[in-house]
Design an enzyme around this catalytic site. Structure first.
Site, short mmCIF file in Angstrom:
data_model
loop_
_atom_site.label_atom_id
_atom_site.label_comp_id
_atom_site.label_asym_id
_atom_site.label_seq_id
_atom_site.Cartn_x
_atom_site.Cartn_y
_atom_site.Cartn_z
CG ASP A 79 -5.84 -3.11 -4.32
OD1 ASP A 79 -6.70 -2.30 -3.93
OD2 ASP A 79 -4.64 -3.02 -4.02
CG HIS A 91 -5.15 -2.79 -0.43
ND1 HIS A 91 -4.43 -2.28 -1.48
CD2 HIS A 91 -4.70 -2.12 0.67
CE1 HIS A 91 -3.59 -1.36 -1.05
NE2 HIS A 91 -3.73 -1.25 0.25
CB SER A 135 -0.95 -0.04 1.19
OG SER A 135 -2.00 0.87 1.02
#
Length: 795
Positions: A738, A770, A657
């Protein structure tokens, strides 16, 4: 690499055994029984030359002269074939020595000694399994404790235990219970179903447990009487119940279901979904955002709260009524919404809930308001219209006169400090409680006496529980080191789940007026499965980072570290970015997996992390590649200086991320920092990211506005602009579901690497978002990552 213990040479006697035999050889046998009693401990002190013998069901004679099944003969056979002449000879030598001194004339006494020696050998072999490191297989198969709920009289606690079914590639939760009145209570399993059970809640009388289960084919509310008998279905609705709450008096249920708000009843929603399945055309037409959110495409449904009355048997009776269907909103919110976003009043007559009106602005709005509505149905009334930022997680005081909730002050900033607000329901007056306490609250509960609120907040690399006085706002810590995940309170009894970097969450009990040292551990999940696992030792450290401010981090040794050893480094960078990589246990980025593979790990709570004051958290916005990168550089250097066991020259950086963004940024701005990089779901191109991500409020706050309005701010720290400086080998990982950081970001990074001839690999998961959640995918992910590190750091 060794374990730090000197291994005995093949054929050598254990030192403890030599010492034990010495009195017999010297004729000092005045107290032979003392020697026999000490034998097991002596053997346990050094069991390296002993191999585990095969078990057998052949009978053996114990010192009491009775016959019992045991492995003695198998042990004897094993010892007779072990390498080294002393192993074959020492029992016979000892017996001859004893004969010569005429201390054991009777054959029975010879058998006593023989049994004691061989039994001790067996105990040493079986209880002293060789220590080993923690593996991803260990992690994936761990049992996970969660959702503690205290009975009304605080005598029992029900909780969930999640196990992993590798053959079905899924997790599976069931309900368990502990009697807190018993001194050494054993956990009692309450449910057993292929569909599992979750979200336990006690009946008002404490005689039953309500919970969610899909055992009937759809997710419904069930009731399990504790007096005995099978669980009974409470709801039998045509749609799944996603979450629920039981009224304090046990006469009403409020629950959330996904429906088309335009439909008059639940059957209409089910019919429309069935019609879609039959339609051969697959196109979807949209006229507003969200088009997709987190990992799902919008299908026109909203999460709506419904209320229904329960009869005397705890069964839903009559028609249910919509409480929030008049609002263009999801209750609870998507995708992370939870039942803490709505609650009953103490008398059960009113519901308060948090909601964000969607309209055309939902993807760039953080404006959640609190609404109050009659539990039997009515028109919701906005209680917090004046605040254009977030108001959420409401909870009535025990006397019903005050409503406590969490709020932020800055619209559009999801990582603003969550502070406590108390609303007097009669006058409408609001006051901020503990306004000067510089921590952001993530969850809270009222104490049953209404005198204080128990609040959870990140704090210097921990997630601690605090008591906040409801009158003057004074804050007192209740827990110390570690990460409190969930908690519940009844009377003066508090139960909580707490973890740390060497332990998954366990259940603890605490008196609300006592300190952290008074906690009693209630569960020992995974103790047997991990009995021979040696975890990496860890230590928190601090250094002067960007702006000369104190920054904290952790360093962890590999499981088999020895004095003077030096170990390759896995440098982990957390996501968020407004989060903390602290003293917690995780199932996706767990430093112990790297420690178990022989790596030292370092992880820094750089500027932007939570738990160090709101100004520290704010400091990353608009500066993604500035202060955080400086902190990471200085933090790794400080760690290498403080901990000589870190091999700085053999290190790899890993992150997901925002951490993945930082991997792309490091590629172009810390070119000689690492031998390899792992980039998971990382931002590659800020411009493309803004125009394809789901939650626009995040990008707009972090980069000073919409891209078209502030392009220079978005481009200031855009990794795509430094691709020409990339040279470090990189593994790129991406989940195709994602929608927060879309797949094109990973493809862009991999294309940049391949086109320039930089060593690289791409790992794609078509069925992950994600996060990598499926057990088999987690195992593949970890082995791929560790193989990548091994290639560059160990070969």
């Amino acid at each position: 690499m060794g374990t730090g213990k000197r291994r005995a040479k093949p054929g050598a006697k254990p030192a403890a055994l030599t010492a034990l035999l010495r009195p017999f050889k010297r004729g000092k046998v005045e107290r032979p029984l003392k020697a026999w009693v000490s034998l097991p401990a002596a053997l346990l002190a050094n069991s390296a030359p002993w191999r585990s013998p095969p078990r057998t069901n052949l009978p053996s004679t114990n010192p009491c002269g009775t016959v019992a099944p045991g492995p003695v003969l198998a042990v004897e056979a094993s010892m007779a074939t072990e390498k080294g002449p002393w192993v074959r000879r020492w029992p016979q030598v000892l017996v001859q020595d004893l004969k010569r001194r005429r201390l054991l004339a009777a054959a029975g006494m010879r058998m006593i000694l023989h049994s004691l020696i061989l039994g001790a050998a067996m105990a040493a072999a079986n209880t002293q399994a060789a220590p080993r490191g923690f593996t991803v297989e260990d992690m994936v198969n761990m049992e996970r404790v969660a959702s503690p709920a205290l009975s009304p009289d605080a005598s029992r606690v029900v909780y969930t235990v999640r196990t992993t079914e590798m053959n079905k590639n899924r997790g599976h939760s069931e309900l368990w219970m502990l009697d807190l009145r018993a001194e050494r209570a054993l956990p009692r399993r309450l449910t057993q179903s292929d569909a599992g059970g979750s979200d336990p809640e006690w009946s008002a009388a404490g005689d039953a447990i309500f919970f969610l289960s899909a055992r009937s084919g759809t997710s419904q509310v069930w009731r399990l009487p504790l007096s005995g008998g099978e669980a009974m279905k409470v709801t039998d609705l045509p749609l799944d119940v996603d979450n629920f709450r039981l009224s304090p008096k046990g006469d009403r249920l409020v629950m959330s279901l996904d429906v088309f708000r335009q439909c008059a009843d639940l059957a209409c929603t089910r019919s429309r979904l069935a019609e879609r399945m039959k339609n051969k055309a697959s196109g979807r037409l949209y006229d507003r955002l969200f088009v997709r959110h987190w990992d799902s495409w919008a299908d026109g449904r909203n999460a709506v709260l419904y209320s229904g009355a329960l009869d005397g048997n705890g069964q839903l009776s009559g028609a249910i009524v919509s409480l929030t269907g008049s609002l263009d909103a999801d209750v609870p919110s998507k995708p992370y919404g939870e039942r803490d976003e709505y609650r009953f009043s103490p008398d059960g007559k009113t519901i308060v809930f948090a909601a964000r009106i969607a309209g055309q602005s939902e993807p760039w709005s953080t404006n959640f308001d609190l609404y109050e509505v009659a539990a039997a149905g009515g028109t919701p009334r906005n209680l917090t219209a004046g605040n254009k930022a977030t108001d959420t997680k409401p909870a009535y005081a025990p006397d019903g006169r005050t409503l406590a909730y969490l709020a932020t002050a800055r619209p559009g900033f999801e990582a603003d400090r969550m502070h406590m607000v108390l609303l007097d329901l009669a006058s409408g007056k609001k006051r901020n409680l503990a306004q000067n306490w510089d921590r952001s609250i993530s969850e809270f509960r009222w104490r049953p006496d209404g005198k204080a609120l128990l609040v959870g907040a990140d704090d210097l690399g921990q997630h601690r529980l605090f008591s906040m006085d409801a009158d003057n706002g004074n804050v007192t810590p209740m827990t110390g080191q570690g990460w409190v995940n969930e908690f519940d309170v009844q009377g003066d009894t508090l139960v909580l789940t707490q973890a740390n970097l060497a332990s998954a969450a366990q259940l603890f009990k605490l008196n609300v007026d006592a300190g952290a040292g008074a906690m009693t551990q209630l569960t020992q999940q995974n103790g047997e499965a991990l009995a021979n696992v040696r975890f990496g030792a860890y230590e928190q450290f601090s250094f002067l980072g960007a702006k000369g401010e104190t920054v904290y981090g952790y360093a962890m040794k590999p499981w088999n570290a020895v004095a003077g050893g030096v170990y390759p480094v896995a440098f982990l960078v957390h996501g968020g970015p407004q989060s903390s990589f602290g003293n917690a246990w995780g199932y996706r980025w767990n430093p112990q997996v790297y420690a178990g593979a022989g790596y030292a790990t370092v992880f820094i709570d750089f500027h932007g992390s939570t738990g160090y004051g709101q100004a520290f958290t704010d400091s990353i916005s608009g500066d993604w590649g500035g202060k955080p990168l400086e902190d990471l550089k200085k933090g790794l250097a400080a760690a290498a200086k403080k901990f000589p066991w870190l091999d700085r020259e053999h290190s790899c950086a890993l992150g997901a991320s925002y951490g993945g963004y930082m991997m792309n940024w490091i590629e172009g701005n810390w070119a000689d920092g690492f031998r390899c990089i792992v980039n998971h779901d990382g931002v590659f191109d800020n411009r493309a990211m803004y125009y394809s991500t789901d939650e626009l409020w995040f990008d707009e706050w972090e980069n000073g506005g919409a891209y078209y309005a502030a392009p220079k701010k978005h481009e200031k720290f855009n990794p795509v602009n430094t691709v020409h400086q990339w040279k470090t080998p990189m593994l790129v990982v991406q989940g195709e579901l994602d929608f927060r950081i879309p797949t094109t970001q990973a493809l862009g990074a991999f294309t940049a690497l391949q086109r320039q001839g930089i060593e690289s690999k791409l790992l794609i998961f078509p069925d992950e978002n994600h996060w990598v959640l499926k057990p088999a995918n987690s195992v593949l992910w970890h082995h791929t990552v560790l193989d990548w590190l091994d290639h560059y750091l160990k070969h």
